[in-house]
Design a protein around this motif. Structure first.
Motif, PDB file in Angstrom:
ATOM      1  N   GLY A  89       0.117 -12.509  -7.404  1.00 27.79           N
ATOM      2  CA  GLY A  89      -0.513 -13.450  -6.476  1.00 27.79           C
ATOM      3  C   GLY A  89      -1.251 -12.744  -5.350  1.00 27.79           C
ATOM      4  O   GLY A  89      -1.785 -11.654  -5.513  1.00 27.79           O
ATOM      5  N   GLU A  90      -1.268 -13.375  -4.175  1.00 26.75           N
ATOM      6  CA  GLU A  90      -1.972 -12.818  -3.018  1.00 26.75           C
ATOM      7  C   GLU A  90      -1.439 -11.437  -2.631  1.00 26.75           C
ATOM      8  O   GLU A  90      -2.181 -10.606  -2.120  1.00 26.75           O
ATOM      9  CB  GLU A  90      -1.863 -13.765  -1.814  1.00 26.75           C
ATOM     10  CG  GLU A  90      -2.646 -15.056  -1.972  1.00 26.75           C
ATOM     11  CD  GLU A  90      -4.149 -14.845  -1.961  1.00 26.75           C
ATOM     12  OE1 GLU A  90      -4.642 -13.969  -1.223  1.00 26.75           O
ATOM     13  OE2 GLU A  90      -4.836 -15.555  -2.702  1.00 26.75           O
ATOM     14  N   GLU A  91      -0.149 -11.210  -2.882  1.00 24.65           N
ATOM     15  CA  GLU A  91       0.450  -9.917  -2.539  1.00 24.65           C
ATOM     16  C   GLU A  91      -0.110  -8.779  -3.391  1.00 24.65           C
ATOM     17  O   GLU A  91       0.049  -7.612  -3.053  1.00 24.65           O
ATOM     18  CB  GLU A  91       1.968  -9.969  -2.705  1.00 24.65           C
ATOM     19  CG  GLU A  91       2.660 -10.828  -1.678  1.00 24.65           C
ATOM     20  CD  GLU A  91       4.172 -10.786  -1.851  1.00 24.65           C
ATOM     21  OE1 GLU A  91       4.676 -10.091  -2.760  1.00 24.65           O
ATOM     22  OE2 GLU A  91       4.854 -11.452  -1.061  1.00 24.65           O
ATOM     23  N   ALA A  92      -0.762  -9.120  -4.507  1.00 25.68           N
ATOM     24  CA  ALA A  92      -1.304  -8.110  -5.420  1.00 25.68           C
ATOM     25  C   ALA A  92      -2.676  -7.607  -4.993  1.00 25.68           C
ATOM     26  O   ALA A  92      -3.257  -6.757  -5.659  1.00 25.68           O
ATOM     27  CB  ALA A  92      -1.377  -8.672  -6.838  1.00 25.68           C
ATOM     28  N   ILE A  93      -3.202  -8.113  -3.892  1.00 23.66           N
ATOM     29  CA  ILE A  93      -4.516  -7.688  -3.396  1.00 23.66           C
ATOM     30  C   ILE A  93      -4.320  -6.679  -2.269  1.00 23.66           C
ATOM     31  O   ILE A  93      -3.655  -6.968  -1.279  1.00 23.66           O
ATOM     32  CB  ILE A  93      -5.341  -8.896  -2.883  1.00 23.66           C
ATOM     33  CG1 ILE A  93      -5.477  -9.968  -3.972  1.00 23.66           C
ATOM     34  CG2 ILE A  93      -6.704  -8.430  -2.383  1.00 23.66           C
ATOM     35  CD1 ILE A  93      -6.194  -9.525  -5.216  1.00 23.66           C
ATOM     36  N   GLY A  94      -4.896  -5.504  -2.447  1.00 24.77           N
ATOM     37  CA  GLY A  94      -4.797  -4.454  -1.437  1.00 24.77           C
ATOM     38  C   GLY A  94      -6.166  -4.085  -0.904  1.00 24.77           C
ATOM     39  O   GLY A  94      -7.200  -4.528  -1.421  1.00 24.77           O
TER      40      GLY A  94
ATOM     41  N   GLY B   1      -0.409   8.247  -1.965  1.00 21.68           N
ATOM     42  CA  GLY B   1      -1.459   7.327  -2.404  1.00 21.68           C
ATOM     43  C   GLY B   1      -1.183   6.772  -3.791  1.00 21.68           C
ATOM     44  O   GLY B   1      -1.309   5.566  -4.037  1.00 21.68           O
ATOM     45  N   GLN B   2      -0.793   7.643  -4.720  1.00 23.93           N
ATOM     46  CA  GLN B   2      -0.457   7.183  -6.070  1.00 23.93           C
ATOM     47  C   GLN B   2       0.708   6.201  -6.025  1.00 23.93           C
ATOM     48  O   GLN B   2       0.712   5.193  -6.727  1.00 23.93           O
ATOM     49  CB  GLN B   2      -0.075   8.364  -6.965  1.00 23.93           C
ATOM     50  CG  GLN B   2      -1.233   9.175  -7.457  1.00 23.93           C
ATOM     51  CD  GLN B   2      -0.796  10.221  -8.477  1.00 23.93           C
ATOM     52  OE1 GLN B   2       0.365  10.257  -8.914  1.00 23.93           O
ATOM     53  NE2 GLN B   2      -1.717  11.076  -8.857  1.00 23.93           N
ATOM     54  N   GLU B   3       1.682   6.496  -5.193  1.00 20.28           N
ATOM     55  CA  GLU B   3       2.846   5.622  -5.083  1.00 20.28           C
ATOM     56  C   GLU B   3       2.452   4.232  -4.577  1.00 20.28           C
ATOM     57  O   GLU B   3       2.920   3.213  -5.099  1.00 20.28           O
ATOM     58  CB  GLU B   3       3.881   6.260  -4.166  1.00 20.28           C
ATOM     59  CG  GLU B   3       5.222   5.578  -4.209  1.00 20.28           C
ATOM     60  CD  GLU B   3       6.307   6.393  -3.529  1.00 20.28           C
ATOM     61  OE1 GLU B   3       7.448   6.348  -4.033  1.00 20.28           O
ATOM     62  OE2 GLU B   3       6.026   7.052  -2.511  1.00 20.28           O
ATOM     63  N   LEU B   4       1.572   4.170  -3.579  1.00 16.05           N
ATOM     64  CA  LEU B   4       1.105   2.871  -3.072  1.00 16.05           C
ATOM     65  C   LEU B   4       0.338   2.099  -4.140  1.00 16.05           C
ATOM     66  O   LEU B   4       0.488   0.884  -4.276  1.00 16.05           O
ATOM     67  CB  LEU B   4       0.233   3.064  -1.831  1.00 16.05           C
ATOM     68  CG  LEU B   4       0.966   3.435  -0.548  1.00 16.05           C
ATOM     69  CD1 LEU B   4      -0.018   3.859   0.534  1.00 16.05           C
ATOM     70  CD2 LEU B   4       1.828   2.281  -0.067  1.00 16.05           C
ATOM     71  N   VAL B   5      -0.501   2.805  -4.917  1.00 19.44           N
ATOM     72  CA  VAL B   5      -1.238   2.152  -6.009  1.00 19.44           C
ATOM     73  C   VAL B   5      -0.257   1.585  -7.029  1.00 19.44           C
ATOM     74  O   VAL B   5      -0.379   0.432  -7.464  1.00 19.44           O
ATOM     75  CB  VAL B   5      -2.230   3.140  -6.675  1.00 19.44           C
ATOM     76  CG1 VAL B   5      -2.804   2.557  -7.953  1.00 19.44           C
ATOM     77  CG2 VAL B   5      -3.351   3.511  -5.710  1.00 19.44           C
ATOM     78  N   ASP B   6       0.743   2.386  -7.417  1.00 21.23           N
ATOM     79  CA  ASP B   6       1.723   1.931  -8.405  1.00 21.23           C
ATOM     80  C   ASP B   6       2.544   0.746  -7.892  1.00 21.23           C
ATOM     81  O   ASP B   6       2.869  -0.165  -8.653  1.00 21.23           O
ATOM     82  CB  ASP B   6       2.645   3.081  -8.812  1.00 21.23           C
ATOM     83  CG  ASP B   6       1.925   4.142  -9.641  1.00 21.23           C
ATOM     84  OD1 ASP B   6       0.809   3.872 -10.137  1.00 21.23           O
ATOM     85  OD2 ASP B   6       2.470   5.252  -9.777  1.00 21.23           O
ATOM     86  N   GLU B   7       2.869   0.747  -6.606  1.00 22.23           N
ATOM     87  CA  GLU B   7       3.605  -0.382  -6.016  1.00 22.23           C
ATOM     88  C   GLU B   7       2.759  -1.652  -6.030  1.00 22.23           C
ATOM     89  O   GLU B   7       3.255  -2.735  -6.342  1.00 22.23           O
ATOM     90  CB  GLU B   7       4.026  -0.059  -4.583  1.00 22.23           C
ATOM     91  CG  GLU B   7       5.144   0.957  -4.491  1.00 22.23           C
ATOM     92  CD  GLU B   7       5.419   1.417  -3.062  1.00 22.23           C
ATOM     93  OE1 GLU B   7       4.793   0.882  -2.111  1.00 22.23           O
ATOM     94  OE2 GLU B   7       6.253   2.324  -2.895  1.00 22.23           O
TER      95      GLU B   7
ATOM     96  N   GLY C 103      -2.100   1.667   3.613  1.00 19.27           N
ATOM     97  CA  GLY C 103      -0.642   1.698   3.631  1.00 19.27           C
ATOM     98  C   GLY C 103      -0.100   0.884   4.778  1.00 19.27           C
ATOM     99  O   GLY C 103      -0.735  -0.062   5.261  1.00 19.27           O
ATOM    100  N   ASP C 104       1.046   1.261   5.239  1.00 20.37           N
ATOM    101  CA  ASP C 104       1.697   0.577   6.359  1.00 20.37           C
ATOM    102  C   ASP C 104       0.874   0.706   7.634  1.00 20.37           C
ATOM    103  O   ASP C 104       0.203   1.712   7.859  1.00 20.37           O
ATOM    104  CB  ASP C 104       3.086   1.160   6.591  1.00 20.37           C
ATOM    105  CG  ASP C 104       4.024   0.881   5.424  1.00 20.37           C
ATOM    106  OD1 ASP C 104       3.783  -0.099   4.693  1.00 20.37           O
ATOM    107  OD2 ASP C 104       4.983   1.644   5.247  1.00 20.37           O
ATOM    108  N   LEU C 105       0.951  -0.307   8.461  1.00 19.94           N
ATOM    109  CA  LEU C 105       0.319  -0.326   9.779  1.00 19.94           C
ATOM    110  C   LEU C 105      -1.195  -0.149   9.733  1.00 19.94           C
ATOM    111  O   LEU C 105      -1.798   0.343  10.678  1.00 19.94           O
ATOM    112  CB  LEU C 105       0.954   0.737  10.683  1.00 19.94           C
ATOM    113  CG  LEU C 105       2.480   0.670  10.819  1.00 19.94           C
ATOM    114  CD1 LEU C 105       3.003   1.869  11.579  1.00 19.94           C
ATOM    115  CD2 LEU C 105       2.913  -0.632  11.460  1.00 19.94           C
TER     116      LEU C 105
END
Length: 143
Positions: free
Chosen positions: A92-97, A80-86, A17-19
């Protein structure tokens, strides 16, 4: 050292997530960490009719399925579910977590991946389902 069977429910799945903090993904009922490989055919006349190959590429994915978690009063979702859904909405590159899968004994597998969302729904007497498939990009690190 006594080796024992490991219950699937004791694994912890997290998304960054953040930070840079990892957040557990709640509501998981089943998880499947699977792999595939692509082979290069190296058979030649001197293979005497037997197939030969070299592993050219490997891939991994993590399938998650379970229940949609939400506070009915506030509408707050499982973080956690919310982060996965986001992440599933990005391109593109932003879609890689970043993800982490930890065994009950403390073995940690970290990896980068993209999300394909699963179905959300159910019948009139069912708990609402939630799920996702995480396609790993690159190599999984074990520690």
């Amino acid at each position: 050292m006594a080796l024992t069977r490991v219950l699937a429910r004791d694994w912890v799945v997290e998304i960054e997530g953040d930070l840079g903090t990892f957040v557990p993904i709640g509501g998981i009922e089943t998880l499947t960490f699977s792999g595939t490989k692509t082979d290069a055919d190296t058979g030649a006349f001197d293979s005497e009719g037997w197939a030969e190959h070299l592993v050219a590429e490997r891939s991994r994915s993590l399938g998650l399925s379970g229940f949609y978690i939400e506070d009915k009063t506030t509408g707050d979702r499982d973080p956690g579910q919310e982060l996965v859904d986001e992440l599933a909405e990005k391109i593109g590159e932003e879609a890689i977590g970043n993800f982490k899968l930890t065994s009950p004994g403390g073995t940690v597998m970290t990896f980068k991946g993209s999300v394909e969302p699963g179905d959300i729904g159910g019948g009139k007497n069912d708990a609402t389902s939630w799920g996702a498939t995480i396609t790993v990009t690159g190599k999984v690190t074990r520690s």
